[in-house]
Write a protein that holds these residues in place. Structure first.
Motif, PDB file in Angstrom:
ATOM      1  N   ALA A  70     -20.347  49.642   2.963  1.00  0.00           N
ATOM      2  CA  ALA A  70     -19.991  48.032   2.795  1.00  0.00           C
ATOM      3  C   ALA A  70     -18.774  47.781   3.575  1.00  0.00           C
ATOM      4  CB  ALA A  70     -19.621  47.738   1.440  1.00  0.00           C
ATOM      5  N   ASN A  71     -18.622  46.671   3.779  1.00  0.00           N
ATOM      6  CA  ASN A  71     -17.496  46.346   4.501  1.00  0.00           C
ATOM      7  C   ASN A  71     -16.062  46.674   3.964  1.00  0.00           C
ATOM      8  OD1 ASN A  71     -15.161  44.389   5.586  1.00  0.00           O
ATOM      9  ND2 ASN A  71     -16.781  42.896   6.127  1.00  0.00           N
ATOM     10  N   PRO A  72     -15.189  47.282   4.711  1.00  0.00           N
ATOM     11  CA  PRO A  72     -13.842  47.843   4.047  1.00  0.00           C
ATOM     12  C   PRO A  72     -12.767  46.815   4.128  1.00  0.00           C
ATOM     13  CG  PRO A  72     -14.381  48.575   6.468  1.00  0.00           C
ATOM     14  CD  PRO A  72     -15.453  47.480   6.247  1.00  0.00           C
ATOM     15  N   VAL A  73     -12.972  45.594   4.505  1.00  0.00           N
ATOM     16  CA  VAL A  73     -11.806  44.637   4.504  1.00  0.00           C
ATOM     17  C   VAL A  73     -11.014  44.766   3.409  1.00  0.00           C
ATOM     18  CG1 VAL A  73     -13.126  42.745   3.197  1.00  0.00           C
ATOM     19  CG2 VAL A  73     -11.204  42.133   4.938  1.00  0.00           C
ATOM     20  N   ASP A  74     -11.135  45.107   2.096  1.00  0.00           N
ATOM     21  CA  ASP A  74     -10.302  45.009   0.852  1.00  0.00           C
ATOM     22  C   ASP A  74      -9.481  46.352   1.313  1.00  0.00           C
ATOM     23  OD1 ASP A  74     -11.504  42.802  -0.064  1.00  0.00           O
ATOM     24  OD2 ASP A  74     -12.821  43.992  -1.534  1.00  0.00           O
ATOM     25  N   HIS A  75      -9.987  47.469   1.865  1.00  0.00           N
ATOM     26  CA  HIS A  75      -9.022  48.614   1.880  1.00  0.00           C
ATOM     27  C   HIS A  75      -8.054  48.677   3.134  1.00  0.00           C
ATOM     28  CE1 HIS A  75     -11.503  50.688  -1.336  1.00  0.00           C
ATOM     29  NE2 HIS A  75     -12.350  49.953  -0.694  1.00  0.00           N
ATOM     30  N   GLY A  84      -0.095  53.072   7.830  1.00  0.00           N
ATOM     31  CA  GLY A  84      -0.102  53.888   9.167  1.00  0.00           C
ATOM     32  C   GLY A  84      -1.452  54.767   9.343  1.00  0.00           C
ATOM     33  N   VAL A  85      -2.442  54.431   8.607  1.00  0.00           N
ATOM     34  CA  VAL A  85      -3.641  55.004   8.686  1.00  0.00           C
ATOM     35  C   VAL A  85      -4.592  54.315   9.684  1.00  0.00           C
ATOM     36  CG1 VAL A  85      -5.847  56.069   7.486  1.00  0.00           C
ATOM     37  CG2 VAL A  85      -3.492  55.934   6.556  1.00  0.00           C
ATOM     38  N   LYS A  86      -5.169  55.046  10.892  1.00  0.00           N
ATOM     39  CA  LYS A  86      -6.026  54.331  11.715  1.00  0.00           C
ATOM     40  C   LYS A  86      -7.596  54.680  10.972  1.00  0.00           C
ATOM     41  CE  LYS A  86      -3.907  54.871  15.996  1.00  0.00           C
ATOM     42  NZ  LYS A  86      -2.396  55.181  15.363  1.00  0.00           N
ATOM     43  N   VAL A  87      -8.338  53.389  11.244  1.00  0.00           N
ATOM     44  CA  VAL A  87      -9.571  53.470  10.557  1.00  0.00           C
ATOM     45  C   VAL A  87     -10.811  53.252  11.585  1.00  0.00           C
ATOM     46  CG1 VAL A  87     -11.099  52.096   9.006  1.00  0.00           C
ATOM     47  CG2 VAL A  87      -8.698  52.356   8.345  1.00  0.00           C
ATOM     48  N   ILE A  88     -11.744  54.305  11.519  1.00  0.00           N
ATOM     49  CA  ILE A  88     -12.771  54.111  12.215  1.00  0.00           C
ATOM     50  C   ILE A  88     -14.221  53.760  11.272  1.00  0.00           C
ATOM     51  CG2 ILE A  88     -14.627  55.480  13.517  1.00  0.00           C
ATOM     52  CD1 ILE A  88     -12.560  57.646  14.207  1.00  0.00           C
ATOM     53  N   HIS A  89     -14.729  52.587  11.541  1.00  0.00           N
ATOM     54  CA  HIS A  89     -15.758  52.322  10.712  1.00  0.00           C
ATOM     55  C   HIS A  89     -17.117  52.404  11.449  1.00  0.00           C
ATOM     56  CE1 HIS A  89     -17.534  49.903   7.373  1.00  0.00           C
ATOM     57  NE2 HIS A  89     -18.370  49.174   8.190  1.00  0.00           N
ATOM     58  N   LYS A  90     -18.097  52.936  10.311  1.00  0.00           N
ATOM     59  CA  LYS A  90     -19.523  53.546  10.977  1.00  0.00           C
ATOM     60  C   LYS A  90     -20.308  52.245  10.811  1.00  0.00           C
ATOM     61  CE  LYS A  90     -21.188  57.353  10.313  1.00  0.00           C
ATOM     62  NZ  LYS A  90     -21.902  58.627   9.540  1.00  0.00           N
ATOM     63  N   CYS A  91     -20.878  51.719  11.911  1.00  0.00           N
ATOM     64  CA  CYS A  91     -21.860  50.621  11.929  1.00  0.00           C
ATOM     65  C   CYS A  91     -23.115  50.926  12.708  1.00  0.00           C
ATOM     66  CB  CYS A  91     -21.226  49.503  12.985  1.00  0.00           C
ATOM     67  SG  CYS A  91     -19.293  49.108  12.486  1.00  0.00           S
ATOM     68  N   THR A  92     -24.230  50.290  12.257  1.00  0.00           N
ATOM     69  CA  THR A  92     -25.577  50.315  12.712  1.00  0.00           C
ATOM     70  C   THR A  92     -26.017  49.027  13.506  1.00  0.00           C
ATOM     71  OG1 THR A  92     -26.579  49.386  10.771  1.00  0.00           O
ATOM     72  CG2 THR A  92     -26.169  51.879  10.747  1.00  0.00           C
ATOM     73  N   SER A  93     -25.215  48.145  13.637  1.00  0.00           N
ATOM     74  CA  SER A  93     -25.574  47.090  14.690  1.00  0.00           C
ATOM     75  C   SER A  93     -24.347  46.364  15.342  1.00  0.00           C
ATOM     76  CB  SER A  93     -26.243  46.025  13.769  1.00  0.00           C
ATOM     77  OG  SER A  93     -25.275  45.411  13.098  1.00  0.00           O
ATOM     78  N   VAL A  94     -24.714  45.815  16.304  1.00  0.00           N
ATOM     79  CA  VAL A  94     -23.801  45.101  17.046  1.00  0.00           C
ATOM     80  C   VAL A  94     -22.900  44.228  16.419  1.00  0.00           C
ATOM     81  CG1 VAL A  94     -23.040  43.941  18.949  1.00  0.00           C
ATOM     82  CG2 VAL A  94     -24.699  45.544  19.356  1.00  0.00           C
ATOM     83  N   ARG A  95     -23.729  43.421  15.680  1.00  0.00           N
ATOM     84  CA  ARG A  95     -22.816  42.385  14.852  1.00  0.00           C
ATOM     85  C   ARG A  95     -22.005  42.817  13.675  1.00  0.00           C
ATOM     86  NH1 ARG A  95     -28.025  42.817  13.453  1.00  0.00           N
ATOM     87  NH2 ARG A  95     -28.653  43.311  11.329  1.00  0.00           N
ATOM     88  N   HIS A  96     -22.248  43.989  13.020  1.00  0.00           N
ATOM     89  CA  HIS A  96     -21.626  44.524  12.090  1.00  0.00           C
ATOM     90  C   HIS A  96     -20.452  45.204  12.862  1.00  0.00           C
ATOM     91  CE1 HIS A  96     -25.064  45.057   9.471  1.00  0.00           C
ATOM     92  NE2 HIS A  96     -24.701  44.025   9.170  1.00  0.00           N
ATOM     93  N   ALA A  97     -20.635  45.592  14.140  1.00  0.00           N
ATOM     94  CA  ALA A  97     -19.369  46.098  14.786  1.00  0.00           C
ATOM     95  C   ALA A  97     -18.434  45.249  14.985  1.00  0.00           C
ATOM     96  CB  ALA A  97     -19.977  47.073  16.194  1.00  0.00           C
ATOM     97  N   LEU A  98     -18.664  43.883  15.626  1.00  0.00           N
ATOM     98  CA  LEU A  98     -17.928  42.914  15.948  1.00  0.00           C
ATOM     99  C   LEU A  98     -17.355  42.306  14.874  1.00  0.00           C
ATOM    100  CD1 LEU A  98     -20.270  40.935  18.275  1.00  0.00           C
ATOM    101  CD2 LEU A  98     -18.321  42.073  18.819  1.00  0.00           C
ATOM    102  N   GLU A  99     -17.828  42.471  13.721  1.00  0.00           N
ATOM    103  CA  GLU A  99     -17.170  42.022  12.386  1.00  0.00           C
ATOM    104  C   GLU A  99     -16.179  42.972  12.016  1.00  0.00           C
ATOM    105  OE1 GLU A  99     -15.983  39.936   8.885  1.00  0.00           O
ATOM    106  OE2 GLU A  99     -16.947  39.468  10.822  1.00  0.00           O
ATOM    107  N   ALA A 100     -16.338  44.234  12.010  1.00  0.00           N
ATOM    108  CA  ALA A 100     -15.368  45.315  11.953  1.00  0.00           C
ATOM    109  C   ALA A 100     -14.341  45.258  12.774  1.00  0.00           C
ATOM    110  CB  ALA A 100     -16.028  46.662  12.154  1.00  0.00           C
ATOM    111  N   GLU A 101     -14.451  45.024  13.976  1.00  0.00           N
ATOM    112  CA  GLU A 101     -13.346  44.420  14.983  1.00  0.00           C
ATOM    113  C   GLU A 101     -12.547  43.652  14.567  1.00  0.00           C
ATOM    114  OE1 GLU A 101     -12.818  44.791  19.643  1.00  0.00           O
ATOM    115  OE2 GLU A 101     -14.242  43.196  18.930  1.00  0.00           O
ATOM    116  N   ARG A 102     -13.185  42.458  14.006  1.00  0.00           N
ATOM    117  CA  ARG A 102     -12.531  41.271  13.837  1.00  0.00           C
ATOM    118  C   ARG A 102     -11.864  41.496  12.590  1.00  0.00           C
ATOM    119  NH1 ARG A 102     -12.636  37.266  10.154  1.00  0.00           N
ATOM    120  NH2 ARG A 102     -14.222  38.102   8.833  1.00  0.00           N
ATOM    121  N   ILE A 103     -11.777  42.290  11.486  1.00  0.00           N
ATOM    122  CA  ILE A 103     -11.153  42.528  10.354  1.00  0.00           C
ATOM    123  C   ILE A 103     -10.179  43.561  10.433  1.00  0.00           C
ATOM    124  CG2 ILE A 103     -13.056  41.456   8.897  1.00  0.00           C
ATOM    125  CD1 ILE A 103     -13.564  44.783   8.335  1.00  0.00           C
ATOM    126  N   GLY A 104     -10.142  44.311  11.798  1.00  0.00           N
ATOM    127  CA  GLY A 104      -8.951  44.843  12.161  1.00  0.00           C
ATOM    128  C   GLY A 104      -9.257  46.475  12.271  1.00  0.00           C
TER     129      GLY A 104
END
Length: 327
Positions: A102-107, A115-135
C-alpha cells in the motif's frame, strides 16, 4: 560501476536484494552487504517488533556494511503493528527502508525526520509517479516477470522500465526477470540506476531456505511458474507445484478467496522454505529461474555480475561501436 543509486545509498554496486518473506534474514542480508550490494531484512518475517530489533542486531554482528529493512504494508482485517515496526527501524538507526504494498505516505514523515531514505516498490508507471510525488527517494519498478505480486497491467520489464525512467526524476531500480550481468547492462541501458533480484539471491549459499528449494530453482525453466489470484485481481507469480496447480484449477471454475485460503496460507509456504517439502504450499519464484544454473555465495554472485557486466559494456558494446560490427 557508479550510478545515482550507488551514490545516494552508499553502496559499491548497483545491485539490490529486495525484501522476501521468510527469506530476508540476517545471514543473507549480511552476505549481500559484505559483497557490496544492498540487502533488506524483511520486517514482517519477524513475529514481533522486538524480534525485528534482535534480527537487526544479529545482522550488525555479521557486517559493518549498509543494509536496510523492508516494510510491506498490506490491507488486513487485523493488520500488524506497522507503527511499532517502524519505530524499531528508526530507533535501531537503520537509514534505508524498502516499502511495498500500500501507499507508504503515512510513514514517510517519520522516516524523513529520522534521515531514512525510502525505496518504494511499484508495478506501474502511475504508481511510481505517485510515489515520487509523495516524496520517496527512489522506486523499484517490478516487471510482469517478477516473483510475488506483479500488479494487474501485465507489462514486462523491457517496456515498463523505460516507460518509468523517461518520466521519473528520482533513481529507478529495475526488478523482475533479472538474474545476471546481461540483466544489469540491459537495465542500465533502459535508464535504470540499478537492479533488484529476489529469486537469484534466494538461490545462493547464504539464503536461509532449504537446499531442495535452491536445487529446484536451478532445475526449473522460465516456464515453471504459475499465476494465481488472477480472478481475484491480486495476481501473484509462484513456483509451479501441485498446490499452485490446484489453486489455478479452482479459480478456473470461479471462487472466492475463502475457497482457496487453506491452500495458500503463509504457514504452508514457510514449511517449503524450512523443511524442503516443495509441495507443502505455495512459494514465490520468478521467471528468472530459467537463467539460474548454480548456487553461488553472494560474494561470488555479485562479483560475477559486476565483472561480466563491465566486460559486456567494454568488449561487446563499446567494441561494436568502435569497429562497426553487428551485435
Amino acid at each position: 560501476m557508479r550510478t545515482r543509486f550507488t551514490e545516494m545509498f552508499g553502496v559499491r554496486h548497483p545491485v539490490v536484494q529486495g525484501g522476501m518473506m521468510w527469506v530476508g534474514r540476517a545471514e543473507l542480508v549480511a552476505a549481500v552487504a559484505e559483497a557490496g550490494a544492498l540487502g533488506f531484512l524483511t520486517a514482517l518475517t519477524q513475529p514481533t517488533p522486538g524480534d525485528l530489533a534482535k534480527e537487526i542486531e544479529r545482522t550488525r554482528r555479521l557486517t559493518d556494511a549498509p543494509f536496510g529493512v523492508n516494510l510491506t504494508i498490506l490491507p488486513s482485517i487485523s493488520p500488524p503493528p506497522y507503527e511499532e515496526y517502524r519505530k524499531v527501524i528508526i530507533d535501531a538507526g537503520i537509514k534505508i527502508v524498502e516499502t511495498a504494498g500500500a501507499n507508504p505516505v503515512d510513514h514517510l514523515p517519520h522516516f524523513e525526520d529520522a534521515g531514512v531514505k525510502v525505496i518504494h516498490k511499484c508495478t506501474s508507471v502511475r504508481h511510481a509517479l505517485e510515489a515520487e510525488r509523495i516524496g520517496v527517494d527512489a522506486v523499484s519498478i517490478d516487471g510482469f516477470e517478477c516473483a510475488g505480486h506483479p500488479g494487474e497491467d501485465d507489462v514486462p520489464g523491457l517496456v515498463l522500465i523505460p516507460a518509468a525512467t523517461r518520466r521519473l526524476s528520482i533513481p529507478v531500480i529495475a526488478s523482475g526477470g533479472i538474474a545476471d550481468a546481461r540483466g544489469l547492462v540491459a537495465a542500465l541501458a533502459l535508464g535504470a540506476d540499478g537492479i533488484n533480484m529476489g529469486t537469484r539471491f534466494m538461490c545462493t549459499v547464504e539464503a536461509p531456505v532449504a537446499q531442495e528449494v535452491k536445487e529446484r530453482i536451478v532445475a526449473n525453466s522460465e516456464l515453471d511458474t504459475r499465476l494465481i489470484f488472477r480472478t481475484l485481481r491480486n495476481t501473484a507469480r509462484v513456483a509451479a507445484n501441485t498446490v499452485s496447480a490446484e489453486v489455478v484449477d479452482i479459480e478456473a471454475g470461479g471462487c472466492e478467496f475463502a475457497d482457496i485460503a487453506h491452500l495458500v496460507a503463509g504457514a504452508r509456504g514457510r514449511r517449503v522454505f524450512e523443511d524442503g517439502d516443495l509441495d507443502a504450499g505455495i512459494w514465490t519464484a520468478g521467471q528468472s529461474q530459467g537463467l539460474i544454473e548454480d548456487i553461488p555465495t553472494c560474494a561470488a554472485l555479485v562479483r560475477r555480475i559486476i565483472g561480466e557486466a563491465e566486460a559486456i559494456i567494454r568488449d561487446r558494446l563499446a567494441g561494436a561501436i568502435e569497429e562497426g560490427v553487428r551485435v
